[in-house]
Scaffold this motif. Structure first.
Motif, PDB file in Angstrom:
ATOM      1  N   GLU A 128       0.839  -1.193   0.000  1.00 60.29           N
ATOM      2  CA  GLU A 128       0.000   0.000   0.000  1.00 60.29           C
ATOM      3  C   GLU A 128       0.871   1.238   0.000  1.00 60.29           C
ATOM      4  O   GLU A 128       1.734   1.399   0.866  1.00 60.29           O
ATOM      5  N   ASP A 131      -3.059   6.053  -1.960  1.00 61.49           N
ATOM      6  CA  ASP A 131      -4.343   5.388  -2.182  1.00 61.49           C
ATOM      7  C   ASP A 131      -4.207   4.233  -3.167  1.00 61.49           C
ATOM      8  O   ASP A 131      -5.186   3.701  -3.679  1.00 61.49           O
ATOM      9  N   LYS A 133      -3.203   0.384  -3.871  1.00 61.64           N
ATOM     10  CA  LYS A 133      -3.105  -0.884  -3.145  1.00 61.64           C
ATOM     11  C   LYS A 133      -2.859  -1.996  -4.166  1.00 61.64           C
ATOM     12  O   LYS A 133      -3.541  -2.048  -5.200  1.00 61.64           O
ATOM     13  N   TRP A 142      -5.620  -1.521  -6.875  1.00 63.33           N
ATOM     14  CA  TRP A 142      -6.734  -0.607  -6.662  1.00 63.33           C
ATOM     15  C   TRP A 142      -6.204   0.816  -6.496  1.00 63.33           C
ATOM     16  O   TRP A 142      -5.173   1.017  -5.839  1.00 63.33           O
ATOM     17  N   GLN A 143      -6.909   1.734  -7.092  1.00 61.58           N
ATOM     18  CA  GLN A 143      -6.569   3.137  -6.886  1.00 61.58           C
ATOM     19  C   GLN A 143      -7.769   3.756  -6.177  1.00 61.58           C
ATOM     20  O   GLN A 143      -8.831   3.921  -6.776  1.00 61.58           O
ATOM     21  N   GLY A 144      -7.584   4.039  -4.884  1.00 59.95           N
ATOM     22  CA  GLY A 144      -8.688   4.569  -4.081  1.00 59.95           C
ATOM     23  C   GLY A 144      -9.912   3.677  -4.137  1.00 59.95           C
ATOM     24  O   GLY A 144     -11.027   4.154  -4.292  1.00 59.95           O
ATOM     25  N   GLY A 145      -9.700   2.367  -4.063  1.00 62.29           N
ATOM     26  CA  GLY A 145     -10.828   1.438  -4.012  1.00 62.29           C
ATOM     27  C   GLY A 145     -11.325   1.005  -5.380  1.00 62.29           C
ATOM     28  O   GLY A 145     -12.105   0.066  -5.498  1.00 62.29           O
ATOM     29  N   LYS A 146     -10.821   1.681  -6.432  1.00 63.45           N
ATOM     30  CA  LYS A 146     -11.268   1.319  -7.776  1.00 63.45           C
ATOM     31  C   LYS A 146     -10.214   0.431  -8.443  1.00 63.45           C
ATOM     32  O   LYS A 146      -9.026   0.771  -8.460  1.00 63.45           O
ATOM     33  N   ARG A 225       2.391  11.078  -0.437  1.00 66.34           N
ATOM     34  CA  ARG A 225       0.979  10.721  -0.433  1.00 66.34           C
ATOM     35  C   ARG A 225       0.727   9.519   0.460  1.00 66.34           C
ATOM     36  O   ARG A 225      -0.385   9.292   0.906  1.00 66.34           O
ATOM     37  N   GLY A 229      -2.242   9.188   2.839  1.00 68.80           N
ATOM     38  CA  GLY A 229      -3.117   8.051   2.571  1.00 68.80           C
ATOM     39  C   GLY A 229      -3.282   7.187   3.807  1.00 68.80           C
ATOM     40  O   GLY A 229      -4.394   6.779   4.134  1.00 68.80           O
ATOM     41  N   THR A 232      -5.529   8.765   6.330  1.00 70.77           N
ATOM     42  CA  THR A 232      -6.958   8.701   6.025  1.00 70.77           C
ATOM     43  C   THR A 232      -7.509   7.299   6.252  1.00 70.77           C
ATOM     44  O   THR A 232      -8.653   7.142   6.650  1.00 70.77           O
ATOM     45  N   THR A 233      -6.635   6.294   6.015  1.00 72.07           N
ATOM     46  CA  THR A 233      -7.166   4.941   6.225  1.00 72.07           C
ATOM     47  C   THR A 233      -7.224   4.576   7.704  1.00 72.07           C
ATOM     48  O   THR A 233      -8.017   3.738   8.105  1.00 72.07           O
TER      49      THR A 233
END
Lengths: 234, 398
Positions: A128, A131, A133, A142-146, A225, A229, A232-233
């Motif tokens: 990670e 953002d 993963k 994944w980029q910010g969950g996408k 970042r 990041g 925020t997580t």
């Protein structure tokens, strides 16, 4: 991630090469102990898979010499020799893991991932950075969950950069770790892959949020970042 | 029958008692018997000798001066008195002798018991190292065959026994090690093709984009690997063959050789090698034909396989003394001196890469040697590096 397979059984070496290739690893095959040493000394592999019964030079000898020349190269012994003495000796001579044939391919790949986690700061099964993963097991990013759809090479480049966030990685190093020996790759094609990776990440060269080009040096995955990041997580 | 009963009796008498007690009782008994013998001897000797000695020594005092005896009315001693005194003297002698007998017998028994006790102490001391040895030996298990007694003591019988035992352990350890190596090697040889099959299968199964051609390749890999497993199992069974499974029948050696040469012709042509049978005679011997063909096939196959391109293989059958010799001579690369003593060992490979590409299991020569051994013969080999090797099968004529 680039793997050296030292194995004289052609059927086995080909299967390993194919299987690991589908998993996105760059693979080179050496069919004798000496050839294995030669390749191991020249290139910077992320892992060596070593058989013990080899022509020209015994696998244990290869293990010892590889270890003294490349102290940081992870070595996984993959052999039909299952005697306790051999297993103990193999590990004591510097191997990181020992797997007895016949084995399950899933176990081999899981062990490879586990070994490759060892030189990371944290040993979480996923990488990670900010953002971003990356899951080496399912080979997804994944980029910010996408979820992002990357090619094998893009995935390889990103994985290598994510393993060393904030550090400058040269083009040569990327070539070493993402491509195998058979491919003659030039810095131009690295740039092509980096470019398409940037496009998929929605990044720009002028105002980079992820991938920074260090002119004349290489590339850097921006780490600042990471902190934001992580905050925020958490 | 009687003898067996006797030996049964002996073993019944001797076995339940520990050695220490047997030595003690035997020595005690022996002492008692010898002592008794000595007693009887002295007693008999004294009973014969003493009365005479006494008669001569004592008679003057037993016939006192007539004048000095107041009780004697007459100066002539009466013959009856003489008789009486000699009678009482006999009685005294008798008593003395009996007492002497009693004392000696008691003495003999006493000393025998003392002797037995002494023997017990001495034997106990003598046996102690044996008991120590026993403890040491009892601790040796199949897993700890590398242990040695290495008894530190003067070079006596027990030291010799311990050393001999150590030597036996050396041989046992060697045999166990060889057996262990053989099993490990056999397991290794079996696992390799099995692993090839499993890995190839799992890689194709795990690849959703695998094509029909991939599966065809997979089936070929399976074919190769299965052939290897089958050959190995076949070879292992051959090595396990015992003397009882040999079926002798009269066969002509030259005929078998010709057959084998035909079978290996293709390989010989590939390598441009001329295989020649020199013998014109017909040597008929009682052999197990299928097994013995295998010996010759292995040897001739090796002679071709490890030959140089355009070389030759000369085969001859000779009649020499008690043996029929089958010589197979090649012009190949030869066998390095350090490998020569090991080439008949199971799974021994002079050159790993070479043998592997030939597809052999590494058991060919072991099997050949084993089968010839079952025929009471032997194989020997002469070899010079770069010039060639000559394998000679020696078969006894009877």
């Amino acid at each position: 991630m680039r793997i050296l397979i030292i194995e004289d059984e052609v059927d086995m070496a080909n299967a390993l090469s194919r299987g690991l290739g589908t998993q996105g690893y760059a693979v080179d095959i050496a069919s004798t102990g000496l050839e294995g040493l030669g390749l191991g000394f020249v290139h910077n592999y992320d892992l060596a898979i070593l058989d013990l019964n080899l022509p020209e030079m015994d696998g244990l000898e290869v293990c010892q010499q590889l270890r003294s020349e490349k102290p940081n190269l992870p070595i996984l012994i993959l052999t039909a020799r299952e005697r306790l003495e051999d297993r103990v000796l193999g590990l004591d001579l510097g191997a990181d893991d020992y797997l007895v044939k016949p084995f399950h391919f899933d176990e081999l790949t899981a062990r490879i991932r586990a070994i490759l986690r060892r030189d990371l700061d944290g040993r979480r099964p996923t990488l990670e950075v900010g953002d971003l993963k990356l899951d080496p097991r399912s080979r997804t990013v994944w980029q910010g969950g996408k979820e992002l759809s990357l090619t094998k090479k893009e995935f390889g480049i990103l994985q290598h950069l994510m393993r060393r966030p904030g550090k400058v990685i040269s083009q040569e190093e990327l070539i070493e770790h993402v491509w195998n020996e058979q491919v003659n790759i030039f810095s131009q094609s690295i740039r092509v892959h980096i470019h398409s990776l940037r496009v998929k990440l929605g990044d720009s060269v002028e105002n980079p949020q992820y991938l920074e080009t260090m002119i004349g040096q290489g590339y850097r995955l921006i780490e600042k970042r990471t902190n934001r990041g992580q905050k925020t997580t958490e | 029958m009687v003898k067996r009963q006797l030996s049964n009796l002996q073993s019944w008498v001797s076995s339940p008692l520990p050695l220490l007690w047997r030595i003690t009782l035997l020595t005690g008994g022996l002492l008692a018997i010898l002592g008794l013998g000595l007693t009887i001897f002295t007693n008999v000797a004294t009973s014969i000798r003493i009365p005479r000695v006494l008669t001569f020594d004592i008679s003057p005092t037993q016939f006192p001066d007539p004048g000095t005896s107041p009780q004697d009315p007459s100066s002539h001693p009466s013959p009856s008195e003489d008789q009486i005194s000699s009678q009482s003297m006999d009685q005294v002698q008798e008593i003395a002798i009996q007492e002497f007998r009693l004392i000696t017998i008691v003495g003999v028994l006493l000393f025998s018991i003392l002797g037995a006790f002494g023997t017990y102490r001495i034997a106990k001391k003598a046996i102690q190292p044996l008991q120590h040895l026993n403890h040491l030996i009892a601790e040796i298990q199949p897993e700890s065959l590398d242990q040695r007694l290495s008894l530190q003591r003067p070079a006596d019988e027990i030291k010799v026994l311990a050393d001999t035992f150590d030597e036996m352990l050396d041989r046992l350890e060697d045999a166990f090690e060889q057996q262990g190596r053989f099993i490990a090697d056999a397991a290794h040889e079996l696992r390799t093709p099995l692993a090839n099959m499993r890995t190839n299968l799992e890689v194709i199964q795990g690849d959703p984009r695998a094509t029909e051609e991939d599966f065809r390749d997979l089936s070929q890999t399976f074919d190769r690997s299965l052939a290897r497993v089958e050959n190995l199992v076949e070879d292992l069974l051959l090595l396990a063959k015992g003397e009882g499974q040999i079926q002798y029948e009269p066969v002509c050696i030259e005929e078998i050789l010709e057959k084998v040469i035909q079978e290996t012709e293709e390989l010989a042509q590939d390598q441009q090698i001329v295989v020649k049978l020199l013998s014109q005679a017909n040597h008929v011997m009682k052999l197990d034909e299928p097994l013995f063909s295998l010996v010759l096939r292995n040897l001739i196959y090796n002679a071709i396989q490890y030959n140089r391109l355009g070389g030759s293989v000369n085969i001859d059958v000779q009649n020499k003394g008690r043996y029929i010799l089958i010589k197979i001579e090649d012009t190949g690369m030869g066998i390095p001196k350090q490998d020569l003593p090991h080439i008949f060992e199971r799974f021994y490979r002079v050159d790993q890469s070479r043998a592997k590409h030939s597809g052999g299991s590494g058991l060919g020569l072991s099997i050949a040697s084993h089968i010839v051994d079952l025929h009471d013969g032997y194989i020997d080999v002469e070899s010079e590096e770069g010039i060639g090797s000559c394998f000679t099968v020696h078969l006894p004529k009877n």
